[in-house]
Scaffold this active site. Structure first.
Site: not given
Length: 413
Positions: A165, A305, A316, A337, A342, A401
């Site tokens: 991502c 994010h 975050e 998002k 996402h 990830f």
């Protein structure tokens, strides 16, 4: 040797809220959601039946011949479409440029997943000798970059980042360094993803990562909200044209924003979970600010994010507090998002464009669906309504990830 300045002169998107940057921006500022029931296949036996689907998408509108569509996975089609839009928007004529000074970095977190799915089905239900000869070129994660390079005759660096991502943010940041260190004059950079397919949905359902709010999909993506129950899958692409500042000025290009800083780190911690204290993400932000030569207090807005997962959202927040200290309370922060879901490897491309637009219009888009902030979610997340404000510097954060962290700093043009 001093670094060359890097600016954005073109932008292109494919999203569930539209295929134009202006249309996307207007919808975000109006608080609209692009999440709805998935229409491309029957999900009646799936516990999750919605996402940020790019409906009515037609790649032939972007210069691809109808006979060539079957040679391209959906993710590559999105990437090509966003790149074509960005190049058109930039006004650059690549026939007048040195092709070896122009390059492409368009990444994908997963690549041609639907092609993998279809090919496996063909092998099992029919035979391997019924596979398409285009199977490998459709699957490979560099398909978008390669096809864009061919389409525009760009013969400089041509690669594809794949950092889950964080992909698009890393692609844009890496591309900027080719310009700033004088290896290129123009770069086409971003990310594309089309994992909204049976295999993609099924895999994230198996990981128990997705919201199951089927009865109200537009309310499902709710970063930082107490009642969030996972993230929402989206698809699409975001691509920018990056250019050396002096080169852009000489050709009279419109400059949308300056890419002033880039920071990237690895958590070296866990293949899917972030460090809960946010130390890796915080360091990426630190590096972006240092690269841009500014103090933390000069940042006005962060496009976070903000995926709508408990662990990621809190990590975050802790990263932002670690970098900004008491000033974190004064920052305007939102997660778009909440509107789009996402987009995995494409998210940083779309969100970089949104961050750049925030500096251009002096508006911070909202976080929708934030009705009751969860414990620890105590920063200014711009709930529900866009906020007019002076934005000289905006950050865009992307974390993936594998422990990948990327932060991009945009400066008002």
């Amino acid at each position: 040797m001093s670094k060359r300045r890097v600016v954005i002169t073109g932008m292109g998107v494919v999203t569930s809220l539209g295929e134009t940057v202006d249309g996307l921006w207007e919808n975000l500022c109006a608080g609209k959601s692009g999440i709805g029931p998935i229409t491309r296949w029957d999900l009646s036996n799936y516990p999750v039946r919605f996402g940020g689907e790019c409906t009515n998408f037609d790649i032939t509108k972007y210069g691809v011949e109808k006979r060539d569509v079957k040679k391209l996975d959906r993710f590559a089609q999105f990437g090509i479409a966003a790149a074509v839009s960005a190049v058109r928007n930039s006004g650059v004529d690549f026939t007048q440029e040195d092709p070896f000074r122009c390059g492409v970095i368009i990444g994908s977190g997963i690549g041609g997943l639907e092609t993998v799915e279809d090919a496996q089905t063909t092998c099992i239900t029919r035979s391997f000798d019924r596979l398409s000869p285009f199977t490998v070129p459709k699957m490979m994660a560099n398909a978008a970059s390669g096809n864009v390079s061919i389409m525009f005759g760009l013969r400089g660096i041509c690669t594809a980042v794949s950092t889950a991502c964080a992909t698009a943010a890393n692609a844009i940041g890496d591309a900027s360094r080719y310009i700033s260190h004088n290896y290129a004059d123009i770069m086409v950079a971003g990310g594309s993803e089309a994992a909204l397919c049976k295999l993609g949905m099924g895999s994230f359902i198996a990981a128990r990562a997705l919201s199951q709010r089927n009865d109200e999909p537009t309310k499902a993506s709710r970063p930082w909200d107490k009642n969030r129950d996972g993230f929402v899958m989206g698809e699409g692409a975001g691509v920018v044209v990056l250019e050396d500042y002096d080169h852009a000025k000489r050709r009279g290009a419109t400059i949308y924003a300056e890419l002033a800083g880039y920071g990237t780190t690895a958590d070296a911690h866990h293949i899917t979970a972030p460090i809960e204290e946010g130390t890796g993400a915080s360091k990426a932000i630190d590096f972006a600010l240092a690269d841009g030569g500014i103090a933390p207090e000069q940042v006005n807005y962060i496009n976070a994010h903000g995926t709508s997962t408990h662990l990621g959202d809190l990590a975050e927040i802790r990263a932002i507090k670690r970098t900004f200290g008491d000033y974190a309370k004064k920052l305007a922060i939102s997660s778009t998002k909440s509107h789009l879901g996402h987009l995995l490897g494409a998210s940083g491309g779309v969100e970089s464009i949104i961050a750049a637009m925030s500096t251009r219009h002096d508006i911070a888009p909202p976080t929708i669906n934030l009705d009751e902030p969860d414990e620890g979610c105590d920063l200014d997340f711009i709930p529900h309504h866009a906020r007019p404000m002076t934005i000289n510097y905006a950050l865009s954060n992307s974390f993936g990830f594998g422990g990948h962290n990327a932060s991009l700093l945009f400066k008002k043009a």
